[in-house]
Design a protein around this motif. Structure first.
Motif, PDB file in Angstrom:
ATOM      1  N   LEU A 135     110.295 -14.246  99.066  1.00 32.08           N
ATOM      2  CA  LEU A 135     110.849 -15.471  98.505  1.00 32.08           C
ATOM      3  C   LEU A 135     109.826 -16.601  98.573  1.00 32.08           C
ATOM      4  N   GLY A 136     109.941 -17.560  97.639  1.00 31.60           N
ATOM      5  CA  GLY A 136     109.025 -18.693  97.664  1.00 31.60           C
ATOM      6  C   GLY A 136     109.440 -19.806  96.726  1.00 31.60           C
ATOM      7  N   ILE A 137     108.597 -20.849  96.682  1.00 34.28           N
ATOM      8  CA  ILE A 137     108.859 -22.039  95.864  1.00 34.28           C
ATOM      9  C   ILE A 137     107.602 -22.403  95.088  1.00 34.28           C
ATOM     10  N   TYR A 138     107.785 -22.762  93.811  1.00 36.60           N
ATOM     11  CA  TYR A 138     106.681 -23.192  92.951  1.00 36.60           C
ATOM     12  C   TYR A 138     106.940 -24.591  92.402  1.00 36.60           C
ATOM     13  N   GLU A 139     105.844 -25.322  92.171  1.00 36.34           N
ATOM     14  CA  GLU A 139     105.915 -26.568  91.424  1.00 36.34           C
ATOM     15  C   GLU A 139     106.187 -26.248  89.960  1.00 36.34           C
ATOM     16  N   ASP A 140     106.645 -27.250  89.213  1.00 33.88           N
ATOM     17  CA  ASP A 140     106.703 -27.108  87.766  1.00 33.88           C
ATOM     18  C   ASP A 140     105.322 -27.426  87.206  1.00 33.88           C
ATOM     19  N   ALA A 141     104.912 -26.678  86.177  1.00 33.28           N
ATOM     20  CA  ALA A 141     103.582 -26.863  85.605  1.00 33.28           C
ATOM     21  C   ALA A 141     103.506 -28.066  84.670  1.00 33.28           C
ATOM     22  N   GLY A 142     104.651 -28.698  84.397  1.00 31.19           N
ATOM     23  CA  GLY A 142     104.659 -29.854  83.519  1.00 31.19           C
ATOM     24  C   GLY A 142     105.305 -29.591  82.180  1.00 31.19           C
ATOM     25  N   GLY A 143     105.552 -28.333  81.859  1.00 31.67           N
ATOM     26  CA  GLY A 143     106.174 -27.991  80.585  1.00 31.67           C
ATOM     27  C   GLY A 143     107.444 -27.192  80.762  1.00 31.67           C
ATOM     28  N   ILE A 144     108.160 -27.437  81.865  1.00 31.77           N
ATOM     29  CA  ILE A 144     109.360 -26.675  82.241  1.00 31.77           C
ATOM     30  C   ILE A 144     109.003 -25.193  82.339  1.00 31.77           C
ATOM     31  N   TYR A 145     108.005 -24.927  83.176  1.00 27.22           N
ATOM     32  CA  TYR A 145     107.563 -23.560  83.469  1.00 27.22           C
ATOM     33  C   TYR A 145     106.922 -23.589  84.854  1.00 27.22           C
ATOM     34  N   PRO A 146     107.181 -22.562  85.683  1.00 22.93           N
ATOM     35  CA  PRO A 146     106.609 -22.563  87.037  1.00 22.93           C
ATOM     36  C   PRO A 146     105.086 -22.632  87.021  1.00 22.93           C
ATOM     37  N   GLY A 147     104.536 -23.376  87.976  1.00 22.63           N
ATOM     38  CA  GLY A 147     103.090 -23.545  88.027  1.00 22.63           C
ATOM     39  C   GLY A 147     102.485 -23.133  89.352  1.00 22.63           C
ATOM     40  N   LYS A 148     102.121 -24.129  90.177  1.00 18.60           N
ATOM     41  CA  LYS A 148     101.392 -23.890  91.421  1.00 18.60           C
ATOM     42  C   LYS A 148     102.338 -23.553  92.573  1.00 18.60           C
TER      43      LYS A 148
END
Length: 254
Positions: A135-148
């Motif tokens: 399990l984990g957590i990602y930032e949003d990449a800015g375009g409503i898609y998981p990023g970092k």
């Protein structure tokens, strides 16, 4: 000779100024580590010091300066689910697949934002009772898609029914985040799920080919392992996804 000594003295003085400037930046915490995260923290603090909600809102990003009632959270250990805001969807389960990285949206409020634990709920175990989930957590990449990647919370077993929790112990600024899970074995494994029904956060809209097909999150092929630093590109929109749960504790970003 005098000119050479003078030029050398000038270079030494310039270098000394640069070293002192660097020392000041280090003291302020503006270099080293995650510079982007540090900069975000300083801009948030500056917005609060200014006391101007409008200007503070600009510094803190494109979200309201006051939290919506649907995004309010408590820091007393209560869990909040992904894929929904404020209104829990109808209870459902989903047969998951192995080596697929599932991502569901989660809105991080201004406070609390010190994540305590992340969890999944197993409703049907694998044949033989074996298996793991990461399990984990990602930032949003800015375009409503998981990023970092923000946090790889590690692994939990899926061979027992019920709740499976992992410690996060991480703070992050408010905004859109993505809670993710990947399984190494998924023979008959089922988890609680968010599906295309009342209460789901269908922020990805409907498919052009079927307006009744509401999209909630993403899935991407990923061989079971430690979570990648960036969410895989080219993930496909999904209307049914495993629910992940997140709890909070006091503290975190100012």
């Amino acid at each position: 000779m005098v000119q050479e000594d003078s030029a050398l003295a000038g270079k030494v003085a310039a270098m000394d100024r640069r070293i002192k400037d660097l020392e000041r930046l280090l003291t302020l915490g503006l270099v080293g580590g995650d510079v982007e995260a540090t900069l975000q923290q300083h801009t948030i603090l500056l917005g609060r010091l200014i006391g101007d909600d409008t200007l503070g809102n600009v510094l803190m990003g494109p979200f309201p300066s006051a939290s919506s009632a649907q995004t309010l959270r408590r820091d007393d250990g209560a869990f909040y689910q992904s894929g929904s805001i404020g209104v829990y969807p109808l209870a459902s389960t989903l047969g998951v697949s192995q080596d697929i990285l599932y991502a569901t949206p989660f809105y991080m409020p201004a406070t609390p934002n010190f994540m305590d634990e992340i969890a999944i709920e197993v409703s049907t175990i694998n044949v033989g009772g074996a298996g793991n989930a990461r399990l984990g957590i990602y930032e949003d990449a800015g375009g409503i898609y998981p990023g970092k990647l923000i946090k790889d919370a590690g692994t939990t077993i899926t061979g027992l029914l019920g709740d499976h929790k992992l410690t996060v112990n991480e703070s992050t600024p408010r905004g859109l985040k993505w809670l993710v899970v990947v399984f190494d074995v998924a023979v008959e494994l089922r988890t609680t799920a968010v599906t295309q029904n009342a209460g789901s956060w269908a922020m990805l809209g409907s498919l052009a080919s079927n307006l009744n097909s509401l999209m909630i999150g993403f899935q991407a092929s990923f061989g079971y392992a430690a979570l990648p630093e960036m969410f895989p590109a080219g993930g496909s929109k999904q209307g049914s996804l495993p629910i992940l749960y997140l709890s909070f504790k006091p503290g975190g970003w100012s």
